[in-house]
Write a protein that holds these residues in place. Structure first.
Motif, mmCIF file in Angstrom:
data_model
loop_
_atom_site.group_PDB
_atom_site.id
_atom_site.type_symbol
_atom_site.label_atom_id
_atom_site.label_comp_id
_atom_site.label_asym_id
_atom_site.label_seq_id
_atom_site.Cartn_x
_atom_site.Cartn_y
_atom_site.Cartn_z
ATOM 1 N N GLU A 102 3.345 21.718 13.648
ATOM 2 C CA GLU A 102 3.522 21.267 12.267
ATOM 3 C C GLU A 102 4.816 21.836 11.705
ATOM 4 O O GLU A 102 5.060 23.038 11.747
ATOM 5 N N GLY A 103 5.664 20.958 11.164
ATOM 6 C CA GLY A 103 6.926 21.378 10.609
ATOM 7 C C GLY A 103 6.778 21.985 9.230
ATOM 8 O O GLY A 103 5.695 21.987 8.636
ATOM 9 N N THR A 104 7.887 22.467 8.698
ATOM 10 C CA THR A 104 7.851 23.194 7.430
ATOM 11 C C THR A 104 7.497 22.320 6.243
ATOM 12 O O THR A 104 7.043 22.816 5.215
ATOM 13 N N THR A 105 7.673 20.993 6.365
ATOM 14 C CA THR A 105 7.302 20.080 5.291
ATOM 15 C C THR A 105 5.889 19.537 5.454
ATOM 16 O O THR A 105 5.445 18.721 4.657
ATOM 17 N N GLY A 106 5.189 20.000 6.500
ATOM 18 C CA GLY A 106 3.832 19.543 6.755
ATOM 19 C C GLY A 106 3.739 18.379 7.714
ATOM 20 O O GLY A 106 2.635 17.919 8.040
ATOM 21 N N GLN A 107 4.881 17.892 8.194
ATOM 22 C CA GLN A 107 4.868 16.788 9.152
ATOM 23 C C GLN A 107 4.287 17.261 10.481
ATOM 24 O O GLN A 107 4.711 18.273 11.034
ATOM 25 N N VAL A 108 3.293 16.520 10.984
ATOM 26 C CA VAL A 108 2.656 16.857 12.251
ATOM 27 C C VAL A 108 3.415 16.186 13.387
ATOM 28 O O VAL A 108 3.727 14.994 13.331
ATOM 29 N N HIS A 109 3.702 16.951 14.416
ATOM 30 C CA HIS A 109 4.510 16.464 15.525
ATOM 31 C C HIS A 109 3.625 15.841 16.606
ATOM 32 O O HIS A 109 2.435 16.142 16.688
ATOM 33 N N PRO A 110 4.193 15.012 17.459
ATOM 34 C CA PRO A 110 3.387 14.362 18.494
ATOM 35 C C PRO A 110 2.998 15.261 19.651
ATOM 36 O O PRO A 110 2.103 14.920 20.413
ATOM 37 N N ARG A 111 3.673 16.427 19.796
ATOM 38 C CA ARG A 111 3.386 17.290 20.938
ATOM 39 C C ARG A 111 3.161 18.725 20.481
ATOM 40 O O ARG A 111 3.434 19.083 19.339
ATOM 41 N N SER A 112 2.672 19.531 21.395
ATOM 42 C CA SER A 112 2.397 20.933 21.093
ATOM 43 C C SER A 112 3.628 21.783 21.363
ATOM 44 O O SER A 112 4.564 21.365 22.055
ATOM 45 N N ILE A 168 10.740 16.345 11.432
ATOM 46 C CA ILE A 168 11.301 17.513 10.754
ATOM 47 C C ILE A 168 10.560 18.755 11.220
ATOM 48 O O ILE A 168 9.334 18.802 11.206
ATOM 49 N N GLU A 169 11.321 19.759 11.644
ATOM 50 C CA GLU A 169 10.741 21.051 12.004
ATOM 51 C C GLU A 169 11.128 22.093 10.942
ATOM 52 O O GLU A 169 10.319 22.447 10.095
ATOM 53 N N LEU A 170 12.375 22.545 10.953
ATOM 54 C CA LEU A 170 12.828 23.487 9.928
ATOM 55 C C LEU A 170 13.559 22.790 8.779
ATOM 56 O O LEU A 170 13.683 23.352 7.688
ATOM 57 N N GLY A 171 14.063 21.597 9.026
ATOM 58 C CA GLY A 171 14.592 20.770 7.946
ATOM 59 C C GLY A 171 15.892 21.227 7.342
ATOM 60 O O GLY A 171 16.145 20.986 6.153
ATOM 61 N N LEU A 172 16.776 21.848 8.134
ATOM 62 C CA LEU A 172 18.024 22.367 7.586
ATOM 63 C C LEU A 172 19.142 21.330 7.513
ATOM 64 O O LEU A 172 20.218 21.623 6.976
#
Length: 325
Positions: free
Chosen positions: A40-50, A87-91
């Protein structure tokens, strides 16, 4: 540089909203994974993989689940920092703001100048990724009970059950696990039975379709990069070191326990797929043999790794238990 990288790795100011750091998805107590089926990224977006483990990543010829070209830790660090899908860290678009934050911090003023004593502006994304990569390369795990047994000549370091499990793991006729998880790091060094020497003419080495899912977008594996239909569903085989700590398993986190993983492989993969590895075939294990295999896998847990202060969050203190700068 390594110490600078440790501070950056755990600094939540690296995310656009101060909610996540690299260490949020790579937790030391979980062998640098995050315990989630989907990151899960910093904006709450869930990613397709672990999130993959970072243990022994310095020795990994490839760094992600499915990109055969990404073999630089410095380049890889930019993906969570600047990537937008997901989005992970979103910089992205906030790079200069982040660098200015580092420039104003007295601690970073000292560490950056010590790590990069050259003249000029040392507060650059290039130096940030150099430091993070330097830190990640120090995360080495070779102190498990199995290591003491196999390399340290300590016959009592693992149980008789684990010793029987090792034989099953290494058996071509039964488990055959070593074919995808070989070598001292129990990682992807083989592809369809041949040694992977990172032949640039064949980027698929070390990637396998193990019949985990229907492999629909965005989880089509190697195909996303090669666009070859024969690569649909092929993912990198991760290291099995500390595997008892890194559940849930598979690229999509679809198998919750080691026992479920054994069920999957003894069935020859739970789904048929035209690209499924030829290595996979159904085989039978008795209940005692299943226990032995799990016991062997548990013997790969390195307790020292989980508590070594060299890799811990430097921001945490009794006054600041959450590690927020």
């Amino acid at each position: 540089m390594v110490e600078l990288g440790r501070y950056l790795f755990y600094d939540k100011r690296m995310s656009v909203n101060g909610g996540k750091s690299c260490g949020s998805c790579h937790r030391q107590e979980l062998a640098f994974t995050d315990g989630r089926a989907h990151a899960e990224g910093t904006t709450g977006q869930v990613h397709p993989r672990s999130s993959m483990s970072l243990v022994n990543v310095a020795y990994a010829p490839l760094l992600t689940w499915a990109n055969p070209a990404l073999d630089s830790l410095e380049e890889q660090a930019l993906i969570p920092m600047l990537g937008k899908e997901p989005i992970e860290l979103g910089l992205k678009g906030h790079e200069q703001e982040f660098l200015n934050t580092l420039r104003r911090d007295p601690l970073y003023q000292r560490l950056f100048l010590q790590a990069f004593p050259e003249t000029g502006d040392v507060y650059t994304l290039q130096n940030v990724t150099k430091a993070i990569a330097a830190f990640e390369r120090t995360i080495v795990s070779m102190s498990s009970p199995y290591d003491r047994y196999r390399w340290g000549a300590d016959s009592s370091a693992i149980s008789d059950s684990a010793k029987r499990g090792e034989l099953l793991f290494s058996s071509s006729e039964r488990g055959g696990c070593f074919q995808c998880h070989g070598g001292w790091n129990f990682s992807a060094i083989r592809f369809e039975g041949r040694q992977d020497r990172r032949d640039e003419s064949d980027p698929r080495g070390g990637f396998f379709n193990t019949g985990v899912s229907p492999y629909l977008p965005p989880n089509r594996g190697l195909y996303e990069h090669t666009k070859r239909s024969e690569d649909i569903g092929k993912f990198r085989a991760p290291t099995l070191r500390n595997i008892a700590l890194t559940a849930p398993y598979m690229h999509d986190g679809s198998l919750a326990t080691l026992e479920a993983v054994l069920d999957h492989y003894t069935a020859g993969g739970k789904m048929d797929h035209p690209n499924k590895s030829r290595i996979l075939r159904p085989f039978r294990l008795t209940e005692a043999e299943r226990r032995d295999l799990v016991e062997f896998l548990r013997s790969l847990t390195d307790e020292d790794l989980l508590h070594d202060p060299r890799w811990s969050d430097p921001w945490i203190s009794p006054e600041n238990p959450g590690g927020q700068r």
